[in-house]
Design a protein around this motif. Structure first.
Motif, mmCIF file in Angstrom:
data_model
loop_
_atom_site.group_PDB
_atom_site.id
_atom_site.type_symbol
_atom_site.label_atom_id
_atom_site.label_comp_id
_atom_site.label_asym_id
_atom_site.label_seq_id
_atom_site.Cartn_x
_atom_site.Cartn_y
_atom_site.Cartn_z
ATOM 1 N N HIS A 255 0.781 -1.238 0.000
ATOM 2 C CA HIS A 255 0.000 0.000 0.000
ATOM 3 C C HIS A 255 0.812 1.287 0.000
ATOM 4 C CE1 HIS A 255 -3.731 -2.243 0.698
ATOM 5 N NE2 HIS A 255 -3.047 -2.982 1.551
ATOM 6 N N ILE A 256 2.110 1.203 0.244
ATOM 7 C CA ILE A 256 2.864 2.445 0.471
ATOM 8 C C ILE A 256 2.981 3.297 -0.784
ATOM 9 C CG2 ILE A 256 5.255 1.740 -0.018
ATOM 10 C CD1 ILE A 256 3.880 3.676 3.071
ATOM 11 N N ALA A 257 2.834 2.710 -1.956
ATOM 12 C CA ALA A 257 2.868 3.507 -3.182
ATOM 13 C C ALA A 257 1.736 4.532 -3.208
ATOM 14 C CB ALA A 257 2.783 2.595 -4.407
ATOM 15 N N ASP A 258 0.632 4.227 -2.526
ATOM 16 C CA ASP A 258 -0.491 5.166 -2.463
ATOM 17 C C ASP A 258 -0.132 6.440 -1.704
ATOM 18 O OD1 ASP A 258 -1.976 3.254 -3.782
ATOM 19 O OD2 ASP A 258 -2.863 2.446 -1.947
ATOM 20 N N TYR A 259 0.950 6.393 -0.941
ATOM 21 C CA TYR A 259 1.385 7.542 -0.148
ATOM 22 C C TYR A 259 2.681 8.150 -0.687
ATOM 23 C CZ TYR A 259 -2.014 5.440 2.998
ATOM 24 O OH TYR A 259 -3.167 4.901 3.534
ATOM 25 N N GLY A 260 3.089 7.723 -1.864
ATOM 26 C CA GLY A 260 4.309 8.255 -2.469
ATOM 27 C C GLY A 260 5.559 7.476 -2.144
ATOM 28 N N GLY A 261 5.418 6.367 -1.411
ATOM 29 C CA GLY A 261 6.583 5.581 -1.035
ATOM 30 C C GLY A 261 6.946 4.528 -2.069
ATOM 31 N N ASP A 262 8.197 4.126 -2.052
ATOM 32 C CA ASP A 262 8.713 3.124 -2.976
ATOM 33 C C ASP A 262 8.669 1.752 -2.304
ATOM 34 O OD1 ASP A 262 10.109 1.513 -4.706
ATOM 35 O OD2 ASP A 262 11.780 2.904 -4.987
ATOM 36 N N PRO A 263 7.816 0.842 -2.753
ATOM 37 C CA PRO A 263 7.738 -0.482 -2.122
ATOM 38 C C PRO A 263 9.005 -1.305 -2.283
ATOM 39 C CG PRO A 263 6.416 -0.406 -4.136
ATOM 40 C CD PRO A 263 6.875 0.996 -3.868
ATOM 41 N N ASN A 264 9.901 -0.857 -3.143
ATOM 42 C CA ASN A 264 11.181 -1.561 -3.330
ATOM 43 C C ASN A 264 12.304 -0.960 -2.490
ATOM 44 O OD1 ASN A 264 10.233 -3.432 -5.359
ATOM 45 N ND2 ASN A 264 10.111 -1.673 -6.735
ATOM 46 N N ARG A 265 11.969 0.044 -1.681
ATOM 47 C CA ARG A 265 12.981 0.653 -0.793
ATOM 48 C C ARG A 265 12.385 0.800 0.605
ATOM 49 N NH1 ARG A 265 15.703 5.997 -2.728
ATOM 50 N NH2 ARG A 265 13.690 6.465 -3.696
ATOM 51 N N ILE A 266 12.143 -0.334 1.224
ATOM 52 C CA ILE A 266 11.576 -0.346 2.575
ATOM 53 C C ILE A 266 12.673 -0.705 3.575
ATOM 54 C CG2 ILE A 266 9.939 -1.469 4.128
ATOM 55 C CD1 ILE A 266 8.122 -1.890 1.705
ATOM 56 N N PHE A 267 12.874 0.172 4.551
ATOM 57 C CA PHE A 267 13.852 -0.037 5.615
ATOM 58 C C PHE A 267 13.111 -0.129 6.950
ATOM 59 C CE2 PHE A 267 15.856 2.025 2.093
ATOM 60 C CZ PHE A 267 17.135 1.498 2.020
ATOM 61 N N VAL A 268 13.685 -0.845 7.892
ATOM 62 C CA VAL A 268 13.084 -0.948 9.216
ATOM 63 C C VAL A 268 13.985 -0.258 10.229
ATOM 64 C CG1 VAL A 268 11.713 -3.025 8.789
ATOM 65 C CG2 VAL A 268 14.098 -3.260 9.517
ATOM 66 N N MET A 269 13.357 0.310 11.242
ATOM 67 C CA MET A 269 14.079 1.062 12.265
ATOM 68 C C MET A 269 13.383 0.843 13.603
ATOM 69 S SD MET A 269 14.645 5.202 12.398
ATOM 70 C CE MET A 269 15.599 6.008 13.688
ATOM 71 N N GLY A 270 14.136 0.854 14.688
ATOM 72 C CA GLY A 270 13.512 0.727 15.997
ATOM 73 C C GLY A 270 14.448 1.163 17.096
ATOM 74 N N HIS A 271 13.864 1.359 18.269
ATOM 75 C CA HIS A 271 14.633 1.674 19.468
ATOM 76 C C HIS A 271 14.370 0.591 20.498
ATOM 77 C CE1 HIS A 271 14.760 3.580 23.584
ATOM 78 N NE2 HIS A 271 15.994 3.785 23.174
ATOM 79 N N SER A 272 15.407 0.174 21.215
ATOM 80 C CA SER A 272 15.286 -0.770 22.316
ATOM 81 C C SER A 272 14.681 -2.089 21.825
ATOM 82 C CB SER A 272 14.459 -0.142 23.444
ATOM 83 O OG SER A 272 14.539 -0.910 24.618
ATOM 84 N N ALA A 273 13.576 -2.540 22.433
ATOM 85 C CA ALA A 273 12.937 -3.782 22.000
ATOM 86 C C ALA A 273 12.533 -3.694 20.535
ATOM 87 C CB ALA A 273 11.721 -4.070 22.863
ATOM 88 N N GLY A 274 12.115 -2.510 20.103
ATOM 89 C CA GLY A 274 11.740 -2.316 18.707
ATOM 90 C C GLY A 274 12.911 -2.485 17.763
ATOM 91 N N ALA A 275 14.098 -2.100 18.201
ATOM 92 C CA ALA A 275 15.295 -2.289 17.374
ATOM 93 C C ALA A 275 15.642 -3.768 17.261
ATOM 94 C CB ALA A 275 16.469 -1.504 17.951
ATOM 95 N N GLY A 276 15.436 -4.509 18.347
ATOM 96 C CA GLY A 276 15.658 -5.956 18.280
ATOM 97 C C GLY A 276 14.717 -6.612 17.287
ATOM 98 N N LEU A 277 13.450 -6.177 17.270
ATOM 99 C CA LEU A 277 12.486 -6.709 16.310
ATOM 100 C C LEU A 277 12.859 -6.294 14.889
ATOM 101 C CD1 LEU A 277 9.244 -6.076 18.384
ATOM 102 C CD2 LEU A 277 10.128 -8.320 17.695
ATOM 103 N N ALA A 278 13.333 -5.063 14.726
ATOM 104 C CA ALA A 278 13.770 -4.604 13.404
ATOM 105 C C ALA A 278 14.941 -5.454 12.905
ATOM 106 C CB ALA A 278 14.159 -3.132 13.459
ATOM 107 N N ALA A 279 15.877 -5.758 13.797
ATOM 108 C CA ALA A 279 17.014 -6.590 13.415
ATOM 109 C C ALA A 279 16.551 -7.987 13.007
ATOM 110 C CB ALA A 279 18.010 -6.681 14.570
#
Length: 297
Positions: free
Chosen positions: A133-157
């Motif tokens: 769905h991200i193309a509907d908001y101007g995003g590139d579905p082929n350039r998706i990165f994940v980011m997080g802090h603390s427990a969220g960073a562990g899940l991102a990893a």
């Protein structure tokens, strides 16, 4: 008496100025972006779907490029796997959007309702929604990165290293192009929960359970390979010893597999300050993140 009255007024005046500066800064940051909030990323009629936790917000620049789609960053909040909300991190969504990135800030289920494997599945589901769905908001579905802090960073990893999370969803390949880890917790919970060497460690047996095989199965440390996605890693110079230790070992594991990554220890930073620093748009993390995701290209 006059002097005492003046002394009382000075802190109040400084406080007012600080609040005014923060308000004006937030207003200036929010204006160039638009937020679409509380989007369900899992079918609401599916058993087990939580009406509050299976939601995400999208932040996009108001003036999107006419011809090119923008890189996407999916941000996963921390909170010891039992607390936290996307609503606390709108400042990150706003600042990313202001700098030419489509940001997706997600909720996921928390302990004690579920354990970490289900949280990882939620995060993968949110990324799958993003690809669709991200193309509907101007995003590139082929350039998706994940980011997080603390427990969220562990899940991102984990999302960046364990492609089985996406295979379970019927996806042929892992759509994550890279990860930005901010003071990550949970990189090696197998080691952490086996040792239980720090005060109150047993509290984490609630979100992780008591099966060592599960601890290992959701620890990114054991999924690093020669094909692992590129990463930016940051830890605080005064963060928790367990995060310092596991981050260094994760860094060494990435080096051993020749994974493209950069690891920095930020002097003097404690754990909470590692995320609150992201209130400032020109923070080091943002500056390096922009180049990492290819913003403006």
């Amino acid at each position: 008496m006059i002097i005492l009255r003046l002394l009382w007024q000075i802190p109040a005046g400084l406080f007012f100025v600080l609040i005014l500066v923060l308000f004006l800064n937030e207003y200036a940051t929010a204006r160039p972006s638009r937020r679409v909030k509380d989007i369900a990323y899992a079918a609401t009629n599916t058993p087990g779907v939580d009406a509050e936790r299976h939601l995400l917000d999208v932040y996009a620049p108001r003036k999107a490029p006419a011809t090119a789609r923008m890189p996407v960053v999916v941000f996963i909040h921390g909170g010891s796997w039992n607390s936290g909300s996307k609503n606390l991190y709108s400042f990150i969504g706003r600042r990313l959007a202001k700098q030419g990135i489509v940001a997706v800030i997600i909720n996921y289920q928390l302990s004690p309702a579920v354990r970490v494997p289900a949280m990882a599945d939620d995060c993968a589901e949110a990324v799958r929604w993003t690809t669709q769905h991200i193309a509907d908001y101007g995003g590139d579905p082929n350039r998706i990165f994940v980011m997080g802090h603390s427990a969220g960073a562990g899940l991102a990893a984990l999302l960046a290293t364990d492609s089985r999370l996406f295979a379970k969803l019927g996806m042929a390949k892992n759509p994550v192009k890279g990860a930005i880890l901010d003071d990550p917790a949970g990189l090696d919970m197998f080691d952490y929960l086996t040792k239980l060497e720090y005060p109150n460690d047993q509290q984490y047996l609630i979100p992780y359970g008591k099966d060592p095989a599960v601890w290992r199965a959701v620890s990114p440390m054991y999924f690093v390979s020669d094909t692992t996605k590129p990463m930016l890693m940051y830890s605080g110079g005064r963060t928790y010893p367990s995060i310092t230790s596991s981050s260094q070992r994760f860094h060494e594991r990435l080096k051993a597999h020749n994974v493209n990554h950069d690891y920095k220890v930020l002097p003097g930073k404690k754990h909470v300050a590692m995320v609150t620093q992201l209130f400032w748009q020109h923070n080091l993390v943002y500056r390096e993140l922009l180049a990492f995701v290819g913003a403006g290209k």
